[in-house]
Each structure stands twice: as C-alpha cells, then as structure tokens.
Design a protein around this motif. Structure first.
Motif, PDB file in Angstrom:
ATOM      1  N   LEU A  63       0.767  -1.297  -0.050  1.00  0.00           N
ATOM      2  CA  LEU A  63      -0.038   0.122  -0.070  1.00  0.00           C
ATOM      3  C   LEU A  63       0.880   1.180   0.120  1.00  0.00           C
ATOM      4  O   LEU A  63       0.449   2.234  -0.532  1.00  0.00           O
ATOM      5  CB  LEU A  63      -1.065  -0.033   1.062  1.00  0.00           C
ATOM      6  N   PHE A  64       2.227   1.328   0.747  1.00  0.00           N
ATOM      7  CA  PHE A  64       2.655   2.298   0.957  1.00  0.00           C
ATOM      8  C   PHE A  64       4.076   2.446   0.270  1.00  0.00           C
ATOM      9  O   PHE A  64       4.792   3.429   0.373  1.00  0.00           O
ATOM     10  CB  PHE A  64       2.798   2.842   2.349  1.00  0.00           C
ATOM     11  N   PHE A  88      -9.655   0.579  -6.823  1.00  0.00           N
ATOM     12  CA  PHE A  88      -9.105   1.913  -6.872  1.00  0.00           C
ATOM     13  C   PHE A  88      -8.172   2.086  -7.878  1.00  0.00           C
ATOM     14  O   PHE A  88      -7.900   3.429  -8.171  1.00  0.00           O
ATOM     15  CB  PHE A  88      -8.519   2.098  -5.377  1.00  0.00           C
ATOM     16  N   GLY A  89      -7.642   1.200  -8.409  1.00  0.00           N
ATOM     17  CA  GLY A  89      -6.410   1.291  -9.415  1.00  0.00           C
ATOM     18  C   GLY A  89      -5.297   1.719  -8.636  1.00  0.00           C
ATOM     19  O   GLY A  89      -4.992   2.792  -7.936  1.00  0.00           O
ATOM     20  N   PHE A  90      -4.499   1.102  -9.192  1.00  0.00           N
ATOM     21  CA  PHE A  90      -2.923   0.948  -8.494  1.00  0.00           C
ATOM     22  C   PHE A  90      -2.260   2.456  -8.231  1.00  0.00           C
ATOM     23  O   PHE A  90      -1.750   2.789  -7.336  1.00  0.00           O
ATOM     24  CB  PHE A  90      -1.866   0.140  -9.066  1.00  0.00           C
ATOM     25  N   PHE A 145      -4.491   8.082  -0.119  1.00  0.00           N
ATOM     26  CA  PHE A 145      -3.850   7.863   1.150  1.00  0.00           C
ATOM     27  C   PHE A 145      -4.881   7.174   2.052  1.00  0.00           C
ATOM     28  O   PHE A 145      -4.861   6.325   2.742  1.00  0.00           O
ATOM     29  CB  PHE A 145      -3.206   9.007   1.663  1.00  0.00           C
ATOM     30  N   VAL A 146      -6.155   7.743   2.000  1.00  0.00           N
ATOM     31  CA  VAL A 146      -7.421   7.488   2.823  1.00  0.00           C
ATOM     32  C   VAL A 146      -7.790   5.889   2.478  1.00  0.00           C
ATOM     33  O   VAL A 146      -8.056   5.256   3.221  1.00  0.00           O
ATOM     34  CB  VAL A 146      -8.495   8.464   2.710  1.00  0.00           C
ATOM     35  N   LEU A 187      -6.748  -1.258   7.360  1.00  0.00           N
ATOM     36  CA  LEU A 187      -7.802  -1.550   8.417  1.00  0.00           C
ATOM     37  C   LEU A 187      -9.005  -2.806   8.195  1.00  0.00           C
ATOM     38  O   LEU A 187      -8.940  -3.452   8.996  1.00  0.00           O
ATOM     39  CB  LEU A 187      -8.511  -0.132   8.669  1.00  0.00           C
ATOM     40  N   GLY A 188      -9.289  -2.638   6.937  1.00  0.00           N
ATOM     41  CA  GLY A 188      -9.971  -3.666   6.617  1.00  0.00           C
ATOM     42  C   GLY A 188      -9.537  -5.066   6.475  1.00  0.00           C
ATOM     43  O   GLY A 188     -10.033  -5.951   7.067  1.00  0.00           O
TER      44      GLY A 188
END
Length: 483
Positions: free
Chosen positions: A310-311, A444-446, A451-452, A459-460
């Motif tokens: 993700l980051f 969401f598309g890479f 950030f949200v 969290l999911g």
C-alpha cells in the motif's frame, strides 16, 4: 508452547540484526556504486558476483546443513567429532576447488565472460570463497548452540569492515571495482579469524569416515537443490535483458530490490527456524508447535505484505534532497511489481517452514526435485510472459516458482512427517490478501489509490483477521508476551 515460540522469536530478532544491517547496507551500496562506476564496470562486478553465488554452493555442497543435522542429534561428548569430521573435509575440498580455479583462471575468465583486463579479479574471488566457506560450519555451530548474539556481532562487524573499506578505497584512494573485491576478501578473512577460537575449541585432528559417509549422503542433495534455488533467484535477469533490453532490466531490478524488506523477515526466520525445529523435533507437542509457528509466520508476513504494498510508492517516491527520491524517478514506473515480489517471498518463507519434516525424517533427496521443478517453471514462465506483459511477467515467474516449491515441499513433507496445520486460518489469510489485492489493483486502481483508501484497505485487512478469527484477543496477549 509460548516459551518455545519465544525462543524462536528471540533468536529471529537477534539474527535479524546482522541480516538487516547487511542487506540494508547492500541495498544502499547500489546507488553508491552506480553513481561512481560506469555501467560497463558495474556490469563486470555484477557478472562476477553472480558466479560467486553459484560457486558458494559448490564449495559447501550441503555440509553445513549436514553438520546441523548430525550435531543436533548426537550427545555432547560426540559433538567435537561431528564438527571436526565436517570441518576437515570441507577445508580439504575448499583448497582443492580453489587450486583448480587458480590453475584454470584463463579459461574460466573467458567462460564467465570476464574481460581480460579484469581477469585478475578471480584471485580475489578465490580468497572470498575460501574464507567464506571456512566460516560456514563454525557459524552453523553458533546457531545450533543458540549463541545468536556472538553470531550477530561477528556478522555485523564483517559488514561494517566491508562498508568502511569500500568507502575508503573508492572515495579516498580512487580504486575502481577492485575495491569491492578487496573489501569483501578482508571482511571474509575477519569473520574466519573471529571464529578461530570457536574452531579450536571444537577441533579434533581426525575424521570419522562412517559419519562422513552419512553426512555426505544427507548434504550432497543440497547441491542441485541449491543450484536450482539460485536459478529461481537470478535467471530472470539474463532472460529479461535479452527480450526487453538493459533499460527494462534496470527498472525491474531496482523495484525488485524493494522486496528486500520481506526478504529480510524471511531470512531472519530461516536462520532461527532450522536449529529450532531440529532441537525441538523430539518434543511430544512438536507438530502442534510447528503448526502454530506457520500460522504466526503467515500472520506477520501478510501484514508486512499489505502495509508495504500500500505504501511502497510513498516510500520509494519520498524526496530526500534536491528533488531526488529514494528510488530514482525514472524507475518508479515499475513499482506495480513490488506486491507480486513481496508475495513471492511469503511463499519462499512457507517453503522454508515446510523443510522441517524433510530434515527430521532425512528425506533431503527430494529437495532437488522440488527446487528443480521451481527452476524449470521459472525459466518457462519468464520466456512466455515477458514478451506479453513485460517486467510483470518476470515478477510473476518468481511468484509461480516459489508457490510451486512451497506446494511441492508441503506435499512431500506431509507424506513422511504429517502436521495438522491450522488450515482454516491459513486459507482465511490468503483470502483476505486476495480481496485486498482486488481493491488495490482493480477497484481503486494501483496508480490512483488515495492515502485514505490505502488506510481503509489496511484496516479492512486487519479487521478481516479478527472476523475470520485468524487472531483473537488471547493470541494478541500471547504475541505481546512473545515480543
């Protein structure tokens, strides 16, 4: 059980000190080298070190693994005999191999595509191979004795010596790539010298030939297996450069190296896991313990995978100075392969975990078949996918290889040493990873994940672990005690 797992966690953390420092400094040296040496020089260096990786396997031919096996099952009075038998024989073969390389330098240099003006580097290669090999069994002995701190101190000092000499020779004395090999040779000699007290303590001037036969029978199957494993790790480079060219390979390798963070975790686990399961194999609840450890490994590695996936774009694209990013901006277009590389390392860790049954039941003859299948599939998948989907094809080839190797070793190990793993939790973890991947790549598309939304996916995923009862409040309490 928690105390046993705590032992593994403690050793993993201590071994991780040297592993993290070494891998991280190796990662930092790449931009250092590429800003000083020409692409031609850097290519020569990379080519020679690829051959060192293969020669390291030939020099030890599984004897470090054989030593761990037979030293762990013998009584204290016979441990010196096991150490000396393996060490004397490895020393003898190391000198023979080195003499062959020295006498055949000219032909080997041509065969390894080393330019004639750099053929002298083989002299440093010989020294590196000698001192690295002579340190392997003593290092294995430290692991078996759970002297993790001494192991980590020697490894860390080796790294600092290597790093310091690189900087001094290159920046101050203006050496060319010879500096890299000199630094490595000196650091390898230091490790050997630091281990001399350990060698002298356990050394007996004799070989137990009956024991040696058993050790060779156990260890030699590691040679083709390790060769196949090395093919899985590096064969995508020459295939990719032949199909897409050097620029594509540069983007691929820079982003592939971002998988280092998962690789570090798997390497730390590997170092601690082998002596741990050998020392605990005779416990009444050993299989239950091993099953729980696989679940905990997948739990931690999946969290690392999701967080980094993700980051990673935020980390790699972080500006450090003058508009420069941690990974050069021209390389950021390949970030989409990083989650695939991370997942490949997760399966590699499972492959390491499943080795327990093979070791305990002395079925190492199956290793070459499992890793060989992974290597062959890696080559085929690279050739088929790279022309179609580019560098992602190479990343998927690595993932497919490690998945097949993990699955193959699981099936083999279960035949001889059946463990009732926590299958529901394992399936739940991979299902949650799949769902997170769908949202990340397709919903969401890479390149457009805010950030949200990244926080929401993370969290999911964590919430899913609780919903599917992969982890409970009681296990969180146990994990706290563990750390």
């Amino acid at each position: 059980m928690i105390e046993k797992i705590k032992e593994l966690t403690k050793d993993t953390a201590i071994y991780g000190i040297s592993t993290i420092v070494g891998r991280f400094f190796g990662f930092l040296l790449v931009p250092f080298y590429t800003n000083i040496f020409s692409t031609y020089e850097f290519g020569v260096f990379s080519n020679v070190y690829a051959y060192i990786a293969f020669l390291n396997i030939v020099y030890i031919y599984g004897m470090d693994a054989a030593f761990l096996k037979y030293s762990s099952i013998t009584d204290e009075s016979n441990k010196k005999n096991v150490f000396s038998t393996s060490y004397i024989f490895v020393t003898a073969t190391t000198l023979i191999f080195s003499l062959i390389i020295f006498l055949a330098k000219g032909n080997l240099s041509d065969g390894m595509s080393i330019p004639s003006q750099y053929s002298y580097l083989l002299n440093y290669v010989i020294l590196i191979l000698i001192f690295d090999t002579l340190a392997l069994v003593p290092f294995a002995n430290l692991r078996l004795q759970r002297k993790a701190k001494k192991f980590a101190i020697i490894k860390t000092l080796n790294i600092l010596i290597n790093l310091g000499l690189n900087i001094y020779l290159i920046l101050f004395l203006e050496y060319d790539i010879e500096a890299i090999f000199i630094s490595n040779a000196v650091a390898s000699f230091f490790s050997f010298a630091a281990l001399l007290p350990e060698i002298i303590k356990y050394f007996l001037p004799k070989i137990d030939y009956e024991l040696l036969k058993r050790m060779l029978k156990f260890g030699i199957p590691y040679l083709p297996a390790s060769m196949a494993a090395t093919i899985v790790q590096v064969i995508d480079r020459p295939i990719l450069v032949r199909i897409l060219g050097e620029s594509a390979l540069g983007i691929y390798q820079a982003n592939y190296k971002l998988g280092i963070f998962m690789m570090l975790f798997v390497s730390m686990f590997h170092y601690a896991w082998q002596p741990f399961f050998l020392n605990n194999a005779q416990d009444a609840n050993a299989k239950k313990l091993f099953a729980k450890i696989l679940t905990l490994y997948l739990l931690v590695s999946s969290l690392i995978l999701v967080f980094l996936s993700l980051f990673i774009s935020d980390i790699a694209g972080f500006e450090i100075m003058n508009g420069r990013t941690i990974i050069g901006k021209e390389y950021l277009s390949g970030l989409y392969i990083v989650p695939v590389v991370l997942l490949a390392y997760v399966f590699h860790g499972m492959y390491v975990n499943f080795q327990a049954g093979i070791y305990i039941e002395e079925k190492t003859k199956y290793f070459p078949f499992v890793t060989g299948a992974g290597a062959l599939l890696n080559i085929v998948t690279n050739i088929v996918l790279i022309p179609v989907i580019g560098i992602m094809g190479a990343a998927i080839a690595t993932l497919v290889s490690y998945f097949v190797m993990a699955a193959g070793l699981f099936i083999t190990a279960q035949k001889f040493y059946k463990i009732d793993y926590e299958y529901f939790k394992i399936i739940a973890i991979f299902l949650l990873l799949f769902i997170a991947g769908i949202f990340y790549y397709y919903v969401f598309g890479f390149e457009n994940v805010s950030f949200v939304n990244k926080i929401a996916i993370l969290l999911g995923f964590i919430a899913g672990l609780f919903i599917f009862r992969v982890i409970s409040k009681e296990e969180i309490s146990s994990l706290k005690k563990l750390f």
